[in-house]
Motif scaffolding. Structure first.
Motif: not given
Ligand code: DAH
Length: 351
Positions: A161, A182, A184, A187, A221, A223, A261, A263-264, A294-296, A317-318
């Motif tokens: 990051w 980010h 995230s 969250q 971003q 989210e 990732f 966190f997912t 990203g997401s998951g 989340a995404f």
């Molecule tokens: N935070 C990640 C980034 O900056 C992107 C991301 C990936 C956000 C997966 C999410 C997730 O909420 O579920 O690269």
């Protein structure tokens, strides 16, 4: 004779000083005109004896010069004010200068920045399906940005990051202070509010040590986070579908690819069909696909950090880049992302 001249001078001066515009020409006539007081007085000078004549003559001429200068100054002053205030005693000048048939002067109009427009559009799309917009700190603790998101202490994944750390004594519980890399980081802050179900949309500035044609050190971003009972991948896909069709257009579609990732679990990368070649493959894309982000499904450890029972609740989340989706939109061609923030009006005014 000398006294008479000085008296005339004093009288004239006091009138000139207090004169209105309409009086000034009359004052000139009364004192310096053919039959003006000073003119008449000066006619008597030749009658004086020789010694007096030279001296009085000089004095009279001096007074004449002074009065003429003073009157001319007043005239100039009145001319100036009538130009700027646009009204003089008769009001004539004003109408002669004003041509109502000339086209008006258009004031320069600003517009919302391209990124602001995108943020507004993204917000309104997600609001339609029940997401609420939230904002969290840009200057953040390591714990919210990494620790609570299941990054073990000193795990190298933090390096991905490229974070800016703030030079400050780390907090004993929350760790170092940084510029959030980010969205995230919002969250767990949202979970700790203690209200379920969650349907948040966090749009914010993010910061990373990067700068090239497709990266800026500051970027945005958005989210999404949904947590509740019985939330599963098909909900994620439904939301994705709604966003892709609303933002990019009915003709665009997406795919999800397995990824990693912290966190997912499971984690995915989302790709959208390229708007330039319609998914066939071109110079801009990878065989017809453009990577969106990203997401998951939210990792149980993240739910726990947010004081939510992972046995009872699940979530998805995404997190995607605003500038990135903007560039993927049809009709917008920006070959250097840094242009967005260079304050170049020629560029910005196109949108
Ligand atoms: N935070 C990640 C980034 O900056 C992107 C991301 C990936 C956000 C997966 C999410 C997730 O909420 O579920 O690269």
């Amino acid at each position: 004779m000398q006294e008479i001249l000085i008296q005339i001078k004093n009288e004239a001066m006091s009138l000139i000083v207090g004169a209105e515009e309409r009086d000034i020409e009359q004052i000139y006539i009364d004192f310096l005109g053919k039959k003006g007081k000073l003119t008449l007085a000066m006619r008597d000078i030749p009658k004086l004896n020789i010694e007096e004549r030279a001296e009085i003559g000089r004095l009279a001429n001096e007074i004449k010069d002074i009065l003429e200068d003073q009157i001319n100054d007043k005239r100039k002053e009145f001319k100036k004010t009538s130009k700027t205030s646009n009204h003089n005693s008769s009001g004539k000048q004003r109408f002669e200068d004003l041509d109502v048939t000339l086209p008006g002067i258009k004031p320069p109009l600003g517009s919302l920045h391209l990124v602001t427009q995108a943020i507004e559009e993204i917000t309104s799309i997600f609001e339609k399906i029940g997401f609420s917009r939230v904002r969290y700190p840009e200057v953040e603790f390591d714990w919210y940005a990494f620790g609570a998101l299941n990054f073990p202490n000193n795990h190298p994944a933090r390096d991905d990051w490229e974070t800016f750390f703030i030079e400050q004594q780390p907090d004993p519980k929350m760790g170092p202070v940084l510029l959030t890399p980010h969205t995230s980081s919002g969250q767990v802050r949202e979970m700790l509010k203690g209200k379920l179900p969650i349907k948040m949309l966090n749009i914010a500035k993010c910061y990373r040590r990067q700068s090239d044609v497709s990266h800026t050190q500051m970027f945005h971003q958005f989210e999404g986070l949904v947590v509740g009972e019985g939330i599963n991948i098909s909900h994620l896909k439904g939301v994705l579908e709604f966003f892709v069709k609303s933002y990019f257009g009915e003709n665009r579609t997406f795919r999800i690819r397995p990824y990693h990732f912290q966190f997912t679990e499971p984690s995915f990368e989302i790709d959208v069909t390229c708007g330039v070649c319609d998914g066939v493959g071109c110079r801009l894309c990878k065989e017809g696909w453009l990577e969106m982000g990203g997401s998951g499904m939210v990792h149980p450890n993240v739910l726990k950090a947010g004081k939510i029972d992972p046995e009872k609740y699940t979530g998805f989340a995404f997190g995607w880049g605003v500038e990135r989706v903007l560039m993927m939109k049809e009709g917008i061609s920006i070959d250097d992302l840094r242009l967005l923030y260079s304050n170049d009006l020629d560029f910005l005014e196109q949108f």
